[in-house]
Design a protein around this motif. Structure first.
Motif, PDB file in Angstrom:
ATOM      1  N   ALA A 132       0.796  -1.075  -0.064  1.00 19.98           N
ATOM      2  CA  ALA A 132      -0.174  -0.058  -0.017  1.00 19.98           C
ATOM      3  C   ALA A 132       0.940   1.438  -0.039  1.00 19.98           C
ATOM      4  O   ALA A 132       1.597   1.360   0.953  1.00 19.98           O
ATOM      5  N   THR A 133       0.822   2.132  -1.045  1.00 23.14           N
ATOM      6  CA  THR A 133       1.635   3.197  -1.043  1.00 23.14           C
ATOM      7  C   THR A 133       1.489   4.430  -0.134  1.00 23.14           C
ATOM      8  O   THR A 133       2.260   5.127   0.421  1.00 23.14           O
ATOM      9  N   ALA A 134       0.278   4.117   0.264  1.00 26.89           N
ATOM     10  CA  ALA A 134      -0.419   5.211   1.336  1.00 26.89           C
ATOM     11  C   ALA A 134       0.414   5.188   2.588  1.00 26.89           C
ATOM     12  O   ALA A 134       0.786   6.098   3.314  1.00 26.89           O
ATOM     13  N   ASP A 135       0.666   3.941   3.146  1.00 25.88           N
ATOM     14  CA  ASP A 135       1.176   3.799   4.404  1.00 25.88           C
ATOM     15  C   ASP A 135       2.341   2.790   4.392  1.00 25.88           C
ATOM     16  O   ASP A 135       3.055   2.428   5.755  1.00 25.88           O
ATOM     17  N   GLY A 136       2.810   2.359   3.456  1.00 24.40           N
ATOM     18  CA  GLY A 136       3.739   1.245   3.391  1.00 24.40           C
ATOM     19  C   GLY A 136       3.321  -0.186   3.608  1.00 24.40           C
ATOM     20  O   GLY A 136       4.087  -1.061   4.091  1.00 24.40           O
ATOM     21  N   SER A 137       2.040  -0.262   4.201  1.00 25.72           N
ATOM     22  CA  SER A 137       1.652  -1.747   4.674  1.00 25.72           C
ATOM     23  C   SER A 137       1.899  -2.821   3.435  1.00 25.72           C
ATOM     24  O   SER A 137       1.613  -2.470   2.390  1.00 25.72           O
ATOM     25  N   THR A 138       2.144  -3.991   3.962  1.00 33.70           N
ATOM     26  CA  THR A 138       2.506  -5.193   3.263  1.00 33.70           C
ATOM     27  C   THR A 138       1.210  -6.220   3.349  1.00 33.70           C
ATOM     28  O   THR A 138       1.204  -6.418   4.508  1.00 33.70           O
ATOM     29  N   TYR A 139       1.078  -6.974   2.382  1.00 33.20           N
ATOM     30  CA  TYR A 139       0.288  -8.100   2.728  1.00 33.20           C
ATOM     31  C   TYR A 139       0.860  -9.370   1.899  1.00 33.20           C
ATOM     32  O   TYR A 139       1.532  -8.999   0.644  1.00 33.20           O
ATOM     33  N   TYR A 140       0.611 -10.582   2.289  1.00 35.34           N
ATOM     34  CA  TYR A 140       1.109 -11.898   1.806  1.00 35.34           C
ATOM     35  C   TYR A 140       0.158 -12.842   1.634  1.00 35.34           C
ATOM     36  O   TYR A 140      -0.613 -13.074   2.580  1.00 35.34           O
ATOM     37  N   ALA A 141       0.383 -13.710   1.026  1.00 33.31           N
ATOM     38  CA  ALA A 141      -0.375 -14.739   0.767  1.00 33.31           C
ATOM     39  C   ALA A 141       0.011 -15.962   1.559  1.00 33.31           C
ATOM     40  O   ALA A 141       1.164 -15.817   1.579  1.00 33.31           O
ATOM     41  N   ASP A 142      -0.734 -16.756   2.356  1.00 30.24           N
ATOM     42  CA  ASP A 142      -0.130 -17.705   3.286  1.00 30.24           C
ATOM     43  C   ASP A 142       0.871 -18.602   2.644  1.00 30.24           C
ATOM     44  O   ASP A 142       1.864 -18.992   3.118  1.00 30.24           O
ATOM     45  N   SER A 143       0.937 -18.781   1.346  1.00 33.92           N
ATOM     46  CA  SER A 143       1.817 -19.565   0.680  1.00 33.92           C
ATOM     47  C   SER A 143       3.094 -19.203   0.490  1.00 33.92           C
ATOM     48  O   SER A 143       4.147 -19.909   0.116  1.00 33.92           O
ATOM     49  N   VAL A 144       3.292 -17.851   0.779  1.00 35.02           N
ATOM     50  CA  VAL A 144       4.633 -17.156   0.384  1.00 35.02           C
ATOM     51  C   VAL A 144       5.147 -16.220   1.652  1.00 35.02           C
ATOM     52  O   VAL A 144       6.114 -15.948   1.839  1.00 35.02           O
ATOM     53  N   LYS A 145       4.330 -16.512   2.783  1.00 33.83           N
ATOM     54  CA  LYS A 145       4.630 -15.615   4.069  1.00 33.83           C
ATOM     55  C   LYS A 145       6.104 -16.229   4.646  1.00 33.83           C
ATOM     56  O   LYS A 145       6.293 -17.418   4.691  1.00 33.83           O
ATOM     57  N   GLY A 146       6.911 -15.596   4.925  1.00 36.20           N
ATOM     58  CA  GLY A 146       8.271 -15.734   5.434  1.00 36.20           C
ATOM     59  C   GLY A 146       9.241 -15.982   4.415  1.00 36.20           C
ATOM     60  O   GLY A 146      10.373 -16.249   4.683  1.00 36.20           O
ATOM     61  N   ARG A 147       8.648 -16.074   3.103  1.00 34.11           N
ATOM     62  CA  ARG A 147       9.731 -16.573   2.161  1.00 34.11           C
ATOM     63  C   ARG A 147       9.812 -15.258   0.919  1.00 34.11           C
ATOM     64  O   ARG A 147      11.011 -14.927   0.473  1.00 34.11           O
ATOM     65  N   PHE A 148       8.850 -14.536   0.856  1.00 40.17           N
ATOM     66  CA  PHE A 148       8.730 -13.483  -0.198  1.00 40.17           C
ATOM     67  C   PHE A 148       8.693 -12.206   0.641  1.00 40.17           C
ATOM     68  O   PHE A 148       8.034 -12.084   1.683  1.00 40.17           O
ATOM     69  N   THR A 149       9.339 -11.075  -0.016  1.00 41.16           N
ATOM     70  CA  THR A 149       9.013  -9.619   0.604  1.00 41.16           C
ATOM     71  C   THR A 149       8.899  -8.643  -0.544  1.00 41.16           C
ATOM     72  O   THR A 149       9.645  -8.809  -1.576  1.00 41.16           O
ATOM     73  N   ILE A 150       7.749  -7.940  -0.523  1.00 38.24           N
ATOM     74  CA  ILE A 150       7.600  -7.032  -1.539  1.00 38.24           C
ATOM     75  C   ILE A 150       7.948  -5.783  -0.817  1.00 38.24           C
ATOM     76  O   ILE A 150       7.962  -5.238   0.290  1.00 38.24           O
ATOM     77  N   SER A 151       8.542  -4.917  -1.829  1.00 36.39           N
ATOM     78  CA  SER A 151       8.952  -3.470  -1.584  1.00 36.39           C
ATOM     79  C   SER A 151       8.792  -2.619  -2.627  1.00 36.39           C
ATOM     80  O   SER A 151       8.590  -3.102  -3.876  1.00 36.39           O
ATOM     81  N   GLN A 152       9.052  -1.238  -2.242  1.00 38.95           N
ATOM     82  CA  GLN A 152       9.029  -0.110  -3.327  1.00 38.95           C
ATOM     83  C   GLN A 152       9.880   0.944  -3.206  1.00 38.95           C
ATOM     84  O   GLN A 152      10.410   1.111  -2.036  1.00 38.95           O
ATOM     85  N   ASP A 153      10.629   1.227  -4.229  1.00 35.23           N
ATOM     86  CA  ASP A 153      11.430   2.582  -3.955  1.00 35.23           C
ATOM     87  C   ASP A 153      10.733   3.866  -3.561  1.00 35.23           C
ATOM     88  O   ASP A 153       9.470   3.867  -3.916  1.00 35.23           O
TER      89      ASP A 153
END
Length: 135
Positions: free
Chosen positions: A52-73
């Motif tokens: 979420a660009t508004a506040d930087g919140s991130t959300y993940y599918a259960d299948s990738v939690k702990g393995r994938f990381t989303i980020s934005q410049d």
């Protein structure tokens, strides 16, 4: 008009890592729900992660939690998906998506629903995708 161009896909062995990038251009709104989804052959689309660009919140599918990381410049020019501990079941095409508004801005609508089935009064954009193959 927003354009999304993915890169960074490839072939890796199980347990390996890849970093996907999504170059964003043409954006004019301040608030987006940006994310990644995938669709394996014969299966429906799966929301993988969202930012979420508004506040930087991130959300993940259960299948990738702990393995994938989303980020934005900071300039909203590039969205990343760092994928670690990859599994063969992660093999498929990965697409970048952007929807105006907030990932959790609609009551009763989960972030992945917002990303994959945007409200009719929001603009949405998808990239062509990048292939990830894990063997």
């Amino acid at each position: 008009h927003v354009q999304l161009v993915e890169s960074g896909g490839g072939s890796v062995q199980a347990g390996g890592s890849l970093r996907l990038s999504c170059a964003v251009s043409g954006h004019t709104y301040r608030t987006y729900c940006m994310g990644w989804f995938r669709q394996a052959s014969g299966k429906g689309r799966e929301g993988v992660a969202a930012f979420a660009t508004a506040d930087g919140s991130t959300y993940y599918a259960d299948s990738v939690k702990g393995r994938f990381t989303i980020s934005q410049d900071n300039g909203l020019n590039t969205l990343y998906l760092q994928m670690n501990s990859l599994k063969p079941e992660d093999t498929t095409m990965y697409h970048c998506a952007a929807v105006t508004g907030s990932c959790m801005g609609r009551p009763g609508v989960a972030w992945y629903e917002y990303l994959l089935t945007p409200p009719r009064d929001e603009y949405y954009y998808w990239g062509q995708g990048t292939q990830v193959t894990v063997s």
